[in-house]
Scaffold this motif. Sequence first.
Motif, mmCIF file in Angstrom:
data_model
loop_
_atom_site.group_PDB
_atom_site.id
_atom_site.type_symbol
_atom_site.label_atom_id
_atom_site.label_comp_id
_atom_site.label_asym_id
_atom_site.label_seq_id
_atom_site.Cartn_x
_atom_site.Cartn_y
_atom_site.Cartn_z
ATOM 1 N N UNK A 1 0.818 -1.217 0.000
ATOM 2 C CA UNK A 1 0.000 0.000 0.000
ATOM 3 C C UNK A 1 0.851 1.265 0.000
ATOM 4 N N UNK A 2 0.237 2.345 -0.478
ATOM 5 C CA UNK A 2 0.801 3.681 -0.317
ATOM 6 C C UNK A 2 -0.013 4.377 0.769
ATOM 7 N N UNK A 3 0.681 4.972 1.707
ATOM 8 C CA UNK A 3 -0.039 5.611 2.809
ATOM 9 C C UNK A 3 0.512 7.013 3.003
ATOM 10 N N UNK A 4 -0.355 7.998 2.840
ATOM 11 C CA UNK A 4 0.068 9.381 3.049
ATOM 12 C C UNK A 4 -0.916 10.013 4.015
ATOM 13 N N UNK A 5 -0.385 10.589 5.077
ATOM 14 C CA UNK A 5 -1.291 11.083 6.113
ATOM 15 C C UNK A 5 -0.810 12.410 6.666
ATOM 16 N N UNK A 6 -1.770 13.267 6.957
ATOM 17 C CA UNK A 6 -1.477 14.519 7.649
ATOM 18 C C UNK A 6 -2.236 14.538 8.965
ATOM 19 N N UNK A 7 -1.562 14.950 10.020
ATOM 20 C CA UNK A 7 -2.222 15.122 11.319
ATOM 21 C C UNK A 7 -1.832 16.510 11.799
ATOM 22 N N UNK A 8 -2.815 17.379 11.879
ATOM 23 C CA UNK A 8 -2.489 18.768 12.217
ATOM 24 C C UNK A 8 -3.327 19.238 13.393
ATOM 25 N N UNK A 9 -2.633 19.718 14.433
ATOM 26 C CA UNK A 9 -3.341 20.136 15.647
ATOM 27 C C UNK A 9 -3.123 21.620 15.895
ATOM 28 N N UNK A 10 -4.088 22.202 16.587
ATOM 29 C CA UNK A 10 -3.943 23.570 17.099
ATOM 30 C C UNK A 10 -4.312 23.533 18.567
ATOM 31 N N UNK A 11 -3.405 24.017 19.409
ATOM 32 C CA UNK A 11 -3.634 23.961 20.848
ATOM 33 C C UNK A 11 -3.849 25.368 21.409
ATOM 34 N N UNK A 12 -4.995 25.552 22.085
ATOM 35 C CA UNK A 12 -5.239 26.827 22.760
ATOM 36 C C UNK A 12 -4.440 26.836 24.072
ATOM 37 N N UNK A 13 -4.531 27.944 24.806
ATOM 38 C CA UNK A 13 -3.724 28.102 26.011
ATOM 39 C C UNK A 13 -3.888 26.916 26.969
ATOM 40 N N UNK A 14 -2.791 26.419 27.449
ATOM 41 C CA UNK A 14 -2.747 25.312 28.402
ATOM 42 C C UNK A 14 -3.370 24.009 27.880
ATOM 43 N N UNK A 15 -3.575 23.941 26.584
ATOM 44 C CA UNK A 15 -4.064 22.687 26.003
ATOM 45 C C UNK A 15 -2.946 21.659 25.964
ATOM 46 N N UNK A 16 -3.325 20.394 26.038
ATOM 47 C CA UNK A 16 -2.322 19.326 26.015
ATOM 48 C C UNK A 16 -2.592 18.371 24.851
ATOM 49 N N UNK A 17 -1.533 18.007 24.166
ATOM 50 C CA UNK A 17 -1.654 17.131 23.009
ATOM 51 C C UNK A 17 -0.531 16.108 23.049
ATOM 52 N N UNK A 18 -0.911 14.850 22.947
ATOM 53 C CA UNK A 18 0.104 13.802 22.804
ATOM 54 C C UNK A 18 -0.160 13.103 21.483
ATOM 55 N N UNK A 19 0.874 12.965 20.686
ATOM 56 C CA UNK A 19 0.741 12.261 19.418
ATOM 57 C C UNK A 19 1.729 11.103 19.407
ATOM 58 N N UNK A 20 1.222 9.922 19.098
ATOM 59 C CA UNK A 20 2.090 8.744 18.967
ATOM 60 C C UNK A 20 1.882 8.209 17.559
#
Lengths: 262, 453
Positions: B239-258
């Motif tokens: 397979x061909x796999x192309x992916x975008x993951x785009x986040x925007x964090x407001x003040x004191x927001x927390x984001x974990x990406x694995x």
Amino acid sequence: MLKVTNLQAKIDGKEILRGVDLEVRAGEVHAIMGPNGSGKSTLAQVLAGRENYEVTGGTVEYDGSDLLELAPEERARAGLFLAFQYPVEIPGVSNVYLLKAALNAVRKHRGEPELDAMDFLTLVKDKLKLVEISQEFLYRAVNEGFSGGEKKRNEILQMAVLEPRLAILDETDSGLDIDALKIVANGVNSLRSPDRAIIMVTHYQRLLDYIVPDFVHVLSDGRIVKSGGRELALELEERGYSWLEGDAQPAAQSGARAGAGS
Amino acid sequence: MNAIERYSADFARIENALPGSSIGWLQDARRDALSRFAERGIPTTRDENWKYTDVSSLEKRALIAAPSPDRADAATLAASIERLALAAEYHLLVFVDGRYDRDLSWLGRLPAGATISSMAEVLERDPGLLEAHFAGEIWPHGAFGWLNTALAADGAVIHLEADTVVEQPVHLLFLATGSASAVHATNLIVAGNNAKVTVIEHYAGDDGATYFTNALTHIVIGENANVAHYKLQQESAKAFHIAGIHAKQAAHGRFASHSISLGAQLARNDISTYLAAGSHCELNGLYLADGRRHVDHHTRIDHAEPDATSSEVYRGILDGGARGVFNGKVVVHQDAQHTDAKQENHNLLLSKNAEIDTKPELEIYADDVKCTHGATIGQLDDAMLFYLRSRGLDEAAARSLLIYAFAHDIIDRMALQPLRKRLERQLIERLPLGSTEVSFSELLLDGQSGTGQ
């Protein structure tokens, strides 16, 4: 148990061992002393099977078989243990995994059943006391972030768990303060038995105050140049190594003498 | 026909069959996206961002969206889902060849402020929820992002009002059966202030199937909100796999990406986040490739405001003639004082022909910041191997243990136990193991409980 005859080895084209002869029998403790660069650690590593060294001549017989033919893991399973001068840090592998994998590999080789988790932990806890290490130690990555003394105690812990037939301690005393040295010596002494042999490689005779050897050999420029009893270590302490240089006796003869003394 | 003509024709053919095709703003957004894609075209290795990843093989293949894929038989699908599901209590949204399948999905009880559904369903019931996210250039978009916006037929929508906490993780399972040659999936995750959710975006395909997944996920994280995102890519080896993951964090927001990349012949991930004051992000990644496979991660962290922290660790293991690419960009904007940014990329090359191109990029426009980065490339360490063998482990077991430990550093950063167990098992299946196999694999699996973590 171990018979080294005219062993020669080199690394990166440089000759380090130039014909070592040594015979070690069950129940004996041998000390191999010598100045820096004499080949002490090379001898220990070659016996354990480090592939960086090229054996260019001689033979090593261990329990009647050709040791040099065996892979490092086969030597370990056959009861040979090397306590490293510089124990290797292995991030991500905990002490307890390594101990269990090592013990089960050895047991499998001996035809014994693998220990289950409970029996294994009971055994290890017992050995922890011997080297005065807390249980929390087991769950840390192998040697990672350990102090020098902790690393050496960890080697002795592994040795105590694996109960080798032939233990080679490579500069186990280096970098130890007196308390740690006593703990390590105590661990080693507790393993002394009539069917086990120990070879201690050391630069200083200090360790020999705590682990008293039956034989002392002096390695110089890749050969054993003198062999004797406990008193040889004391003489070396007093006079240093320089008086022995250029005084090389035929190596085979000194080896034979050491054997004859038992 | 070149790729632009082909995809334009594809769009013309399916335009009126796309969900929400009667919604004016949406069709405008789709047409706009198609023209932006046409302006750019499929990237070439002359583009700085695609220097090491050649997608011309994708260009050559006529991988276009299928209008109505033939259904795989129910028993096969059920077996695949059974195999791929992570835990019975997780919410599960199943997409077969890009289309939501309500019957195969399972949603547990949700709090009042939570909408978890498919894009197609939301466009029917409450299209206003999505309008802002289709508006022009609010997200970083490359050519594939625009192509996705033009052609996406479905995807997941996870929309949480302020203070809404979804306790159980939401598992989005995208199953490719090979009957559709291209799947463009768009996912949207919106967490209002103080909201909290964990999402697993999981791509899997039948062995041997050749297809193209083009996925795009947008994540909006409100003040003090917390989003944990796991991306598990185990596509078919062709397979061909192309992916975008785009986040925007407001003040004191927390984001974990694995991001875990295990499959596909070519995989490319663009992961970005934008940090407002006092927010925190953690980007972790693990990529494994062998054979002639190619895996590329491009990440970008924008420290836009003061007092935000970011921590990024990516590890890769490349064997055979595989090629890896890691490009990690951290931009500290002028206002972003007291930024603390750490980045690491470590690579293990198991063969002479494996290759990695790694490039950390730091752009710093503020003066009171702490930024570190480091990249390593190495082989299995001889001294470590000898140490393990001198303890009785055979060579294969020693190698396996070291590879496992190297990769486990990333697994260790994950909070989801069922996912950790799954990954540990998959990792072990790929190791050389050796004659101590039985006790060795057991040793690794009971490892977790042993560490007391």
